[in-house]
Every structure is written in C-alpha cells, then in structure tokens.
Design a protein around this motif. Structure first.
Motif, PDB file in Angstrom:
ATOM      1  N   ARG A   1       0.842  -1.216   0.000  1.00  0.00           N
ATOM      2  CA  ARG A   1       0.000   0.000   0.000  1.00  0.00           C
ATOM      3  C   ARG A   1       0.866   1.252   0.000  1.00  0.00           C
ATOM      4  O   ARG A   1       0.557   2.223  -0.687  1.00  0.00           O
ATOM      5  N   SER A   2       1.958   1.240   0.741  1.00  0.00           N
ATOM      6  CA  SER A   2       2.868   2.389   0.784  1.00  0.00           C
ATOM      7  C   SER A   2       3.545   2.593  -0.567  1.00  0.00           C
ATOM      8  O   SER A   2       3.770   3.726  -1.000  1.00  0.00           O
ATOM      9  N   VAL A   3       3.873   1.501  -1.235  1.00  0.00           N
ATOM     10  CA  VAL A   3       4.494   1.600  -2.560  1.00  0.00           C
ATOM     11  C   VAL A   3       3.531   2.280  -3.525  1.00  0.00           C
ATOM     12  O   VAL A   3       3.907   3.200  -4.253  1.00  0.00           O
ATOM     13  N   TYR A   4       2.253   1.836  -3.531  1.00  0.00           N
ATOM     14  CA  TYR A   4       1.255   2.455  -4.407  1.00  0.00           C
ATOM     15  C   TYR A   4       1.077   3.939  -4.078  1.00  0.00           C
ATOM     16  O   TYR A   4       0.960   4.764  -4.968  1.00  0.00           O
ATOM     17  N   TYR A   5       1.043   4.246  -2.785  1.00  0.00           N
ATOM     18  CA  TYR A   5       0.857   5.639  -2.363  1.00  0.00           C
ATOM     19  C   TYR A   5       1.985   6.510  -2.908  1.00  0.00           C
ATOM     20  O   TYR A   5       1.755   7.580  -3.450  1.00  0.00           O
ATOM     21  N   ILE A   6       3.226   6.058  -2.758  1.00  0.00           N
ATOM     22  CA  ILE A   6       4.394   6.830  -3.207  1.00  0.00           C
ATOM     23  C   ILE A   6       4.419   6.961  -4.727  1.00  0.00           C
ATOM     24  O   ILE A   6       4.680   8.029  -5.264  1.00  0.00           O
ATOM     25  N   LEU A   7       4.080   5.898  -5.420  1.00  0.00           N
ATOM     26  CA  LEU A   7       4.099   5.937  -6.883  1.00  0.00           C
ATOM     27  C   LEU A   7       2.983   6.816  -7.457  1.00  0.00           C
ATOM     28  O   LEU A   7       3.174   7.447  -8.486  1.00  0.00           O
ATOM     29  N   ASN A   8       1.849   6.873  -6.799  1.00  0.00           N
ATOM     30  CA  ASN A   8       0.719   7.669  -7.297  1.00  0.00           C
ATOM     31  C   ASN A   8       0.783   9.130  -6.864  1.00  0.00           C
ATOM     32  O   ASN A   8       0.036   9.954  -7.357  1.00  0.00           O
TER      33      ASN A   8
END
Length: 154
Positions: free
Chosen positions: A145-152
């Motif tokens: 979830r943190s990866v998606y947050y940072i990428l978006n």
C-alpha cells in the motif's frame, strides 16, 4: 551627563520639562529627532526656542523592524544547497529556526526537511526499471500500500 551625544530621538511630544531634562542630560545636544506624529504634537514655540539655542528638531521615520539578515540569507541558502537541515543551519549560524525557514522562503529554496520512512527515490527508480509494486514491496520490505501511495503521489 553624557557629553558625547549630539543627537537624540524622542518618542513623546516635547514639553518644557522634557526639553530641560534633555538639555541637562546632554550638554552637547545639536539635534532632536522624532516621529512626524510627535513633531506635530510639539508646540511651535518649543521648536523655535530650541532653534534659537542651536538645536534642530527634525522629523525622522524609525518605523518597522530593522533588517537582521547581515548577509545571512546567502549563508542559509548555501548551507541548504549543501544538504544541511534547517535545524543544523540554525545551530551553525546562531539564528532561530523560524528565521532560517523565513530566509529559505525568501530565497525560494527547495528543500525537503521531512524524515521519510521509505526511500521515495529508490521506489521510483525500481519502478522505472520495470519492477511491479509487489516486487518493490518485497525487495524493500515494506507494505505494498505504501508503494502504491508513493508511486501515485505527484
């Protein structure tokens, strides 16, 4: 009694008692400065009497805060460019942390003073190399979830 002082700035309207006190305190007085509002409240007779004594009464604007930078804005910007955090800059230059932030805003400095839990650059780099979000999360041992947050995040 102070014999070296030749100019005095007053903040209250000149009265006969105030003039006598100034003359007794400063024997070499040659100029009295005051704000325009104080000058307007001072009797014309007092101003003329002081002029006859060789003491000039002038309007002087002493408004606003005095500049405190002393070239520190350049020092702050330079230290920020070197990668120092605002708190370190404040300690090194001996100025307040708020002043550092103010000078950085004046200089339009781009700095990131937040401590990040995850390395955002590394995550974006891995994404640009073609790794999926799950692979990035596994490699960096962090929640997907943190990866998606940072990428978006823009």
């Amino acid at each position: 009694m102070d014999d070296n002082v030749t100019t005095v700035h007053v903040t209250k309207a000149l009265t006969s008692a105030a003039i006598v006190e100034l003359l007794e305190t400063y024997s070499n007085l040659s100029e009295i400065t005051c704000a325009p509002s104080v000058y307007d409240r001072t009797s014309k007779r007092y101003i003329d009497a002081l002029d006859q004594l060789g003491i000039e009464v002038k309007k002087k604007y002493n408004w606003g805060a005095k500049p405190q930078t002393h070239r520190s804005e350049f020092k702050v910007a330079k230290l920020s460019d070197k990668g120092l955090k605002p708190k370190e800059i404040a300690e090194r230059l001996g100025i307040s942390l708020n002043r550092v932030y103010y000078l950085l805003r004046l200089a339009d400095a781009k700095f990131d003073n937040r401590h990040r839990k995850h390395n955002h650059r590394k995550i974006r780099q891995l994404k640009s190399e073609g790794l999926s979000a799950k692979e990035i999360a596994d490699e960096l041992d962090m929640p997907i979830r943190s990866v998606y947050y940072i990428l978006n995040k823009k």
